[in-house]
Design a protein around this motif. Structure first.
Motif: not given
Ligand code: SAH
Length: 419
Positions: A87-89, A105-107, A129-132, A152-155, A180-183, A209-211
């Motif tokens: 997933y994070f890969g 539309s999303r962005t 959370l999961g800022c990419g 916060v970004e895990a990858s 990982r946000a959880e950690e 779930e992370s959210v």
């Molecule tokens: N916010 C960005 C990316 C959204 S995609 C944008 O809008 O373009 C979701 C992102 O959340 C991915 O980069 C993924 O690696 C990260 N992510 C998912 N679960 C996560 C977690 N538990 N902790 C940290 N990052 C997480």
């Protein structure tokens, strides 16, 4: 192609695991989904390999695969019900970010949320959370004056996100935290938790779930969560061209009866939902119905195990009922009382998004007539082992309005997504 097939048959195929989904274009490319196990027969170039999945062969892009065949590695992936490595890969590569950032539309919806709340964001503490690549955090720094944004970004993308923050002069506001946000721990409680966590059919991949866990640990009382609510919408629909392409195709070929292959076609093409379906508004047989509504303030992680919904459709025009199409909408409540809510709708009457829609094909099409009703239930059941997966069970009955007899057809079908 024939030569390759002959050459390849001598060597034992190697097993690889798909890092992310791939939709082949043209008949010689093989489509697959993330986590599928693909057998590689030949590597004619460094970019394209000749491979097999469920007895179908075609070319696959080598960079989408990693060697998961080794037993040790397979065991570790089985140990991780979240499949985080895969997933994070995939979020450590650009393909998904390219897709998400190309989705205007999303962005733009997220940009609009920040813009329309810019005054209220003044001096606020925000977590993305999961800022990419950090796009939402950068919008915050560019369009408002929060005191800090924790991105916060895990990858491994986080390394680049740090550079992007610097390059755009946002380092005084945005702090990138890799993990990982959880950690992770944050130095303070936040006023706003923003995240783009939605997957196919809203929940797939269960980043939600992370959210929820971050909300419970980091959001101060009275804080705001964006999106603040989410809805899953369903509609009975026609899917004529997909049906023709995958099922009617096997009726007659070159003057021969190929129908014995139809049960196989049903199994291969209709047992899982079709992601990336774009339904025409004209293919909807009834007015869409919201089947699930989630309040992001009150939703609990345990609620995610089983989510139930109901529907009642009144068929508006006669046609062929091929399946159900699902999509989602999320809402971002304004920070200001009385302020406008921003909405991101991924349905057929809005601008298409990269999520497109999700199609659930029935085993057999049914003719329906204006005035008929289609009612039933939907159940989203989270996979107890593979935590990013779920099954969708649809139960429905069709009440025929025109026939004098009380004709009622009842049916049920369960679709794994993907396990
Ligand atoms: N916010 C960005 C990316 C959204 S995609 C944008 O809008 O373009 C979701 C992102 O959340 C991915 O980069 C993924 O690696 C990260 N992510 C998912 N679960 C996560 C977690 N538990 N902790 C940290 N990052 C997480």
């Amino acid at each position: 192609m024939q030569t390759e097939k002959e050459d390849e048959d001598d060597a034992a195929p190697e097993e690889y695991v798909a890092l992310c989904d791939f939709t082949g274009s043209g008949s010689d490319q093989l489509s697959f989904s993330r986590a599928d196990k693909v057998l590689v027969h030949a590597k004619p170039s460094s970019e394209w390999w000749w491979a097999e999945l469920q007895a179908v062969r075609g070319y696959v892009p080598a960079s989408y695969l990693h060697q998961g065949g080794a037993e040790e590695e397979e065991d570790t992936s089985l140990d991780d019900p979240w499949q985080d490595e895969e997933y994070f890969g995939s979020y450590g590569m650009l393909k998904l970010h390219l897709e998400m950032l190309s989705d205007k539309s999303r962005t733009e919806a997220y940009r609009q949320v920040i813009l329309s709340n810019s005054a209220s964001l003044n001096n606020k503490v925000v977590v993305d959370l999961g800022c990419g690549t950090g796009i939402i955090s950068l919008f915050c720094a560019q369009l408002a004056q929060p005191s800090v944004v924790y991105a916060v970004e895990a990858s491994s993308m986080a390394e680049y996100t740090k550079q992007l923050v610097k390059q755009n002069g946002c380092e005084d506001i945005v702090t990138v935290l890799q993990g990982r946000a959880e950690e992770l721990e944050l130095p303070e409680q936040v006023d706003v938790l923003v995240s783009e966590w939605m997957g196919n059919c809203l929940l797939f991949e269960f980043m939600v779930e992370s959210v929820l866990s971050a909300r419970d640990r980091w959001l101060r009382e009275g804080g705001v969560i964006w999106p603040s609510s989410a809805a899953l919408t369903l509609v009975p629909c026609q899917a004529d061209s997909y049906y023709t392409e995958k099922m009617a195709f096997w009726e007659r070929l070159y003057g021969l009866d190929f129908t014995p292959l139809q049960p196989l076609a049903q199994q291969e093409f209709f047992s899982k939902p079709k992601f990336s379906h774009l339904i025409e508004p004209g293919d909807c047989l009834a007015a869409p119905c919201d089947v699930v509504c989630l309040n992001m303030y009150t939703l609990q992680i345990t609620d995610l195990e089983e989510i139930k919904g109901q529907f009642h459709f009144c068929v508006e025009k006669s046609g062929v009922f091929h399946g159900f199409t699902a999509w989602f909408t999320v809402h971002f409540k304004s920070l200001e009382t009385g302020g406008a809510t921003v909405e991101l709708n991924t349905g057929p009457t809005s601008e298409p998004t990269h999520w497109k829609q999700t199609l659930f094909m029935l085993d057999r099409p049914v003719s329906v007539y204006a005035g008929d009703s289609i009612s039933g239930t939907i159940l989203l059941r989270r996979n107890p082992t593979w935590r990013r997966h779920m099954t969708v069970t649809l139960n429905w009955n069709i009440n025929n309005s025109t026939e004098e007899t009380d004709d009622c057809q009842v049916a049920t079908k369960t679709f794994p997504m993907w396990r």
